[in-house]
Write an enzyme that holds these catalytic residues in place. Sequence first.
Site, PDB file in Angstrom:
ATOM      1  N   CYS A  51       0.281  -1.159   0.268  1.00 34.44           N
ATOM      2  CA  CYS A  51      -0.080  -0.410   0.118  1.00 34.44           C
ATOM      3  C   CYS A  51       0.965   0.942   0.141  1.00 34.44           C
ATOM      4  CB  CYS A  51      -0.701  -0.306   0.995  1.00 34.44           C
ATOM      5  SG  CYS A  51      -2.049   1.602   1.672  1.00 34.44           S
TER       6      CYS A  51
ATOM      7  N   CYS B  19      -0.021   3.512   2.930  1.00 28.81           N
ATOM      8  CA  CYS B  19       1.015   3.427   3.948  1.00 28.81           C
ATOM      9  C   CYS B  19       2.548   3.104   4.050  1.00 28.81           C
ATOM     10  CB  CYS B  19       0.845   1.277   4.206  1.00 28.81           C
ATOM     11  SG  CYS B  19      -0.910   1.029   4.821  1.00 28.81           S
TER      12      CYS B  19
ATOM     13  N   CYS C 155     -13.286   8.423 -15.640  1.00 29.27           N
ATOM     14  CA  CYS C 155     -13.610   7.289 -14.273  1.00 29.27           C
ATOM     15  C   CYS C 155     -13.874   5.881 -15.048  1.00 29.27           C
ATOM     16  CB  CYS C 155     -14.609   8.401 -13.837  1.00 29.27           C
ATOM     17  SG  CYS C 155     -15.512   6.600 -12.609  1.00 29.27           S
TER      18      CYS C 155
ATOM     19  N   CYS D  83     -17.555   4.779 -14.151  1.00 28.08           N
ATOM     20  CA  CYS D  83     -18.233   5.979 -14.887  1.00 28.08           C
ATOM     21  C   CYS D  83     -18.581   5.344 -16.584  1.00 28.08           C
ATOM     22  CB  CYS D  83     -17.986   7.040 -14.763  1.00 28.08           C
ATOM     23  SG  CYS D  83     -17.665   8.054 -13.429  1.00 28.08           S
TER      24      CYS D  83
END
Length: 505
Positions: free
Chosen positions: A54, A57, A389, A392
Site C-alpha cells: 500500500c 501505508c 473514471c 462511470c
Amino acid sequence: MRSARNIALGLLAAVAVVSAADAPSDVVQLKKDTFDAFIKENSLVLAEFFAPWCGHCKALAPEYEEAATTLKEKDIKLVKVDCTEEQDLCQTYGVEGYPTLKIFRGPDNITPYSGQRKSAAITSYMIKQSLPAVSELNAETLEEFKTADKVVLVAYTDASDKASNEVYSAIAEKLRDNYLFGATNDAALAEAEGVTAPAIVLYKSFDEGKAVFSDKFDEEAIVSFTKTASTPLVGEVGPETYSDYMSAGIPLAYIFAETPEERKELGDALKPLAEKYRGKINFATIDAKAFGAHAGNLNLPTDKFPSFAIQETVKNQKFPFDIEKEITVETIGSFVEDFSAGKIEPGVKSEPIPETQEGPVTVVVGKSYEDIVLDDTKDVLIEFYAPWCGHCKALAPKYEELAALYGDEYKDKVVIAKVDATANDVPDEIRGFPTIKLYPAGAKSEPVTYSGSRTVEDLIKFVKENGKYKAEVVEKAAEEETPIAPAATETASSEAAKETEHDEL
C-alpha cells in the site's frame, strides 16, 4: 477542523523509508496470537492495519515511527498489523482499506483515529486522547499546559459556578479530538492572566499568542469563538489543512505564490484584511509550484502567479480576482469588500449549453445547472462523473437505460441527468466518481445521495422512495450482469495523479 471535501489535495510524493529489519522501531508489530494480550495490558493503543504494497501505508510509515518514538515517553503505544498475514484479525476489526487506524482503550472500547497522518498531528491527537476531557490545573502545571499544543483552552471559573463548568465540560467532551482543555478555580491565576471568572483563554503558538472569551458561557458562542481564534490570520493551504478550511463554514481567500518568500510577503501585506474579516473570511497562502493546478478549480490560470481568489465553501462558488491586476492591500481590500457586499458575481466554469439534448440522459453544464437540477417542479436524479473514471464508463449503458424508462410517462416529472464535474462548476460536495444524487421536487435544499448497487432496478427503487412523485417504472428484461459495488468509486486525487504530474486539491 477536520474532515474532507470534493476535489481533495493529492498526497505528497512518498518518501523512502528504512525497514524495520534495518533499524530499531518503537512501533510494535502484532499478530493474532499477541494482539489481545497487548491491548489488555496497555490502557491506550493506536493500531495501524496495513498492507506492505500500500502506497499510503509506505508514506505513513516514517511519520508513524517518529510519533511512536515521541509518544514512548508518555507510555502511549503505537502498533501495526500486517493484514496480508493476519487476515482474520483484520476482518475481526472491520478493516476495509489501508491504512486503517483505530484507537484501543482495552478490547471493548475502540474508536476510529480521525486525525491527520503526520507525526506531529498523530502525537498531538494521541496526547489529547490520553488526557481527561478537561485537565485540572494549578499554579505548578498551568505554564506547561499553555504550550502543550499549538492551541489549548483554559477556563478560569469559580468552583461554585456549576452552570459555567458544565457548559465547558460538555464542549470539551465534543471537541477533545481537536483541542486540549484545561480549567482552574484559582482566582489568583485568573487575576495574573488579567481575566475575571468565568472566562476562557485560548493560548496559541501563532499570531497574537492568545485570545479571551469573557461573555456568558454559552456552548454555541464558545465553539464559534474557538474555531475563529484557533485559525491563523493568514494560514497555509496544504494536505494537512485543506479539509479543515473546507469544513469551516466560511469563505476561503487563496493567495497563490510560487516561493516561500513571496507567500510570506503577500501574507504579511494582507494581514490587515484578514484581521478585519476574521471569523467571516479565512485567508491562506498556497504553494503555487506544488498545487498550482488548484487555481484552475477556482477559475484562475494555472500558469500565472501570484494570483488571488475567494471560494464560497458552502455553495462551492468561485470568485477569481482579475489576474491582470496587482495584488495589494488596496486592490484586494476593494475586491473583498465588494464580495462581502454581494456585488461580485461568481465565476462559473462551464462547457457550452447543448443546443439540443441527444439521448435519454439530460446533459447538464455549469451554466444550466440551476435551471435543470434546481427546477422545483421535477425530481432530478443527477450523476456527477469524470471522463477518465472507469466506474462511470461501466455505469453509462445502465444509466442510459434508466433514463429511457422515464421518457414517456414521467417526462414532465422526472429528469435523469449527468454532469462532467471536472469541466463544470457544481455547488455540490463531490468526493468521488461517480456520485449520484436525487434532488426531489419541492425539496431542492435536501438532496439525497445514492449509496446502493448501481443496477437499473435499484436506481428505480431509489427514485420511487425519495422523489416527490414516487415514480415507478419497470426495468426491461435483459441479460443478467454483475452489478457494480456501491463502494466502487474513483476519487479525483487517485485517478488524477495517474494523468498529471502535479498535486491537486
